[in-house]
Enzyme design. Structure first.
Site: not given
Ligand code: GLU
Length: 307
Positions: A63, A66, A191, A243, A261
């Site tokens: 993430s 992002k 994505y 988050y 993650v």
């Molecule tokens: N590729 C992971 C998902 O979409 C990213 C989540 C993350 O890194 O927090 O669940």
């Protein structure tokens, strides 16, 4: 300030915690990563780097990507982007469906999964094909990290695709509310691809410099975004970068940051440096447990927080 010895101290202090937390196991290709790994790098505006631990080891940025896709979308769409994606903390887990349903398919912010998937959709509309969208994302990574070796990991992307039910559900929900332009499957593939990018803490901390310097790379002088856009990305990182633990991260660390993650976290010390830390085991909210601790120690020891 002796950054190298501060990093060494931090490494000593966090080592006992490396067995706490849990490696992300909902992406099978990430489930086998050895949790007892740690790296941290600071990159200064003149390019000097201070590192500790396994700073050359590549890991899945997940993430953290992002931040980069949001940058690209903001660059090309400007304020129009906020008609589709909000900028408020969600207070919910990263892959929650509930809020998206009662808020009529408009994701709270670009850093929860729904928001980032929507950003990918916007990029696909702009760049017109999957191939050119993926290429533009990678080109951008190569530029800001000043490293053309950065690549997707197809095994991780495919592994996530096989278990991507929730992310597909989020995309389908947005589509049902007409807040989605393209084919759901096509967007989700891009994505997962950008989540699968592999970098190390040296590359990641280098890639934060444009955000620490109002949109301009302090080493190459290249302008990527306006200073107002950089200010806003930093603000969203501070309020939404972790988050439902974003408030806690701001409280303990006091810097704009974004987690993934894969166990990586990036952070920005405005006008000074980019930081990246990596420790694969996660806390209950899906953020690196030791990474968060290391950043908290860093801002406590140096006084370098934005507050
Ligand atoms: N590729 C992971 C998902 O979409 C990213 C989540 C993350 O890194 O927090 O669940």
């Amino acid at each position: 300030m002796n950054y190298q010895s501060i990093l060494e101290e931090i490494k000593e202090e966090v080592y006992p915690y490396l067995r706490e937390g849990k490696v992300a196991n909902y992406i099978p290709a990430l489930a086998n990563v050895n949790p007892e790994q740690f790296a941290m790098t600071l990159t200064m505006f003149d390019g000097r780097q201070y590192s500790v631990g396994q700073a050359d080891t590549l890991f899945s940025i997940q993430s953290i990507s992002k931040v980069f896709t949001f940058t690209l979308a903001l660059k090309h769409y400007g304020l129009e982007l906020y008609e589709r994606i909000g900028r408020e903390p969600s207070g919910n887990p990263f892959n929650s469906l509930v809020q998206l349903e009662y808020e009529s398919g408009k994701p709270r912010n670009p850093f929860i999964n729904a928001g980032a998937i929507n950003v990918t959709d916007v990029l696909l509309t702009y760049f017109k094909s999957s191939t050119s969208t993926s290429k533009k994302i990678l080109d951008f990574m190569h530029a800001i990290a000043d490293d053309t070796s950065i690549a997707f990991n197809d095994i991780v992307a495919e592994s996530e695709m096989e278990h991507g039910f929730r992310n597909l559900a989020l995309a389908n929900l947005m589509k049902s509310f007409n807040n989605f332009d393209n084919d759901v499957m096509e967007v989700i593939k891009i994505y997962f691809q950008h989540c699968s990018i592999e970098m190390n803490t040296k590359m990641l901390s280098r890639s934060m410099l444009y955000l620490a310097n109002h949109g301009v790379d302090p080493i190459t002088g290249k302008t990527y975004i306006t200073s107002q856009q950089a200010k806003r990305i930093n603000a969203v990182m501070l309020t939404c970068g972790h988050y439902d633990a974003s408030g806690d991260f701001a409280f303990h660390v006091g810097l704009p940051g974004k987690s993934g993650v894969g166990g990586g976290i990036v952070a920005v010390v405005p006008k000074m440096m980019g930081i990246a830390v990596w420790a694969p085991a996660l806390n209950a909210q899906g953020n690196s447990l030791v990474g968060t601790k290391a950043l908290e120690l860093f801002t406590s020891k140096t006084g370098l927080s934005i507050f």
